[in-house]
Write an enzyme that holds these catalytic residues in place. Structure first.
Site, PDB file in Angstrom:
ATOM      1  N   SER A 149     -92.445  96.187  41.015  1.00 55.41           N
ATOM      2  CA  SER A 149     -92.105  97.318  41.877  1.00 55.41           C
ATOM      3  C   SER A 149     -92.582  97.049  43.303  1.00 55.41           C
ATOM      4  CB  SER A 149     -92.706  98.606  41.304  1.00 55.41           C
ATOM      5  OG  SER A 149     -92.177  99.729  41.960  1.00 55.41           O
ATOM      6  N   ASN A 150     -92.726  98.080  44.113  1.00 56.86           N
ATOM      7  CA  ASN A 150     -93.180  97.919  45.496  1.00 56.86           C
ATOM      8  C   ASN A 150     -93.955  99.167  45.920  1.00 56.86           C
ATOM      9  OD1 ASN A 150     -91.266  99.915  46.729  1.00 56.86           O
ATOM     10  ND2 ASN A 150     -89.792  98.487  45.848  1.00 56.86           N
TER      11      ASN A 150
END
Ligand code: CTP
Ligand code: CA
Length: 228
Positions: free
Chosen positions: A33-34
Site C-alpha cells: 500500500s502507500n
C-alpha cells in the site's frame, strides 16, 4: 445553500470521487500500500456536497468519518476501485480521481500465509500493473468531466502536463509531495492546477492552505472549466 460561499453551484450534479490508498494482498495477512490518508479526497467530497452536489466517494481503507450527506463505497484493491468507478462513470457529471492507487499488485497472491524459509536470504515478489482508473474513465464515450491528481517529487509541471495529456484528463491537480508539511497525511496542501484551453496550456497556482479550502477551490474551478 453553502453557508461559507453562499453558493449552490453544483445542485443537480452527481460527483464521483476516488480517495485514499488501495491495498494489494500478498497473502491472507499482508499487503502492499502507500501513505495516502484520504484527507484530500474526503475534503473534496465535503466541498462538493456543500455546493449542493450528490456525492459518491469510492474509498480505499482510511481512518476518516464519512462526510455528512455523502454516499460512501468502501473498496480495498485497485481492481475493486476500478470496478466501482466504471459502474458509476457513465452516470456522473464530474469524476475526480484523488486516490493513491497502487500501480502494481502481486501477480499471484499466496493462498496461505507466506513462511520465512530456512537458509534463504530474500523473497522475490512478481508484480503486475493495475488498471489506470482515471484514464479509463476519461476514455469512455459517455465520459464525465474528469479531474486527476499528480503526486510528484520533481519536475512538477512537466510530469503533470504529461499525465493530463496522456490520460486524456480535463484538469489535473499537481502536488509536490516532497514539500515539508504538505501533502501525504498533512492537513494543508498546495497545488498547481493545469488544464488545456483554446489558447493552449492553462494553469493556476493554489498556494499552501488547509485541504478544506484547497478542495473548495478545486471544485469551483472544475465547475467553471466544465461550463467553459
Ligand atoms: N490513477 C488511477 N489509477 C491508477 C494509477 C493512478 O486512477 N492505476 C490516477 C490517480 O488517482 C491520479 C492520477 O492517476 O488521479 C495520477 O496518479 P499518479 O500516481 O501521480 O500517476 P501515474 O500515472 O500512476 O504515474 P507515476 O506513479 O509513475 O508517477
Ligand atoms: Ca502512480
Amino acid at each position: 445553500l453553502d453557508p461559507t460561499t453562499g453558493s449552490h453551484a453544483a445542485a443537480g450534479f452527481h460527483v464521483v470521487i476516488t480517495a485514499g490508498p488501495t491495498r494489494e494482498p500478498l497473502d491472507p495477512v499482508r499487503y502492499l500500500s502507500n501513505h495516502s490518508s484520504g484527507k484530500m479526497g474526503y475534503a473534496l467530497a465535503t466541498a462538493a456536497a456543500a455546493q449542493g452536489a450528490r456525492v459518491t466517494l469510492i474509498s480505499g481503507p482510511v481512518a476518516l468519518a464519512t462526510p455528512p450527506g455523502v454516499e460512501r463505497l468502501d473498496v480495498e484493491t485497485a481492481r475493486e476501485m476500478h470496478e466501482a468507478a466504471q459502474r458509476l462513470a457513465g452516470e456522473c457529471d464530474l469524476f475526480i480521481g484523488c486516490a493513491a492507487v497502487a500501480d502494481y499488485r502481486a501477480e499471484s497472491p499466496a493462498e496461505h500465509k507466506l513462511k520465512k524459509r530456512d537458509g534463504e536470504t530474500g523473497l522475490t515478489l512478481r508484480l503486475i500493473e493495475n488498471p489506470d482508473i482515471v484514464a479509463e474513465v476519461a476514455a469512455r464515450p459517455d465520459r464525465p468531466f474528469v479531474v486527476g491528481f499528480a503526486a510528484e517529487t520533481r519536475d512538477l509541471e512537466a510530469y503533470a502536463r504529461d499525465k493530463l495529456n496522456r490520460k486524456g484528463l480535463d484538469m489535473i491537480v499537481a502536488n509536490d509531495v516532497s514539500a515539508a508539511g504538505l501533502g501525504f497525511g498533512a492537513d494543508d496542501n498546495a497545488a498547481l492546477l493545469l488544464w488545456r484551453d483554446a489558447d493552449g496550456d492553462g494553469g493556476e497556482v493554489l498556494p499552501p492552505q488547509p485541504k478544506s479550502a484547497l478542495a473548495r477551490a478545486v471544485i469551483e474551478r472544475a465547475l467553471e472549466r466544465r461550463r467553459a
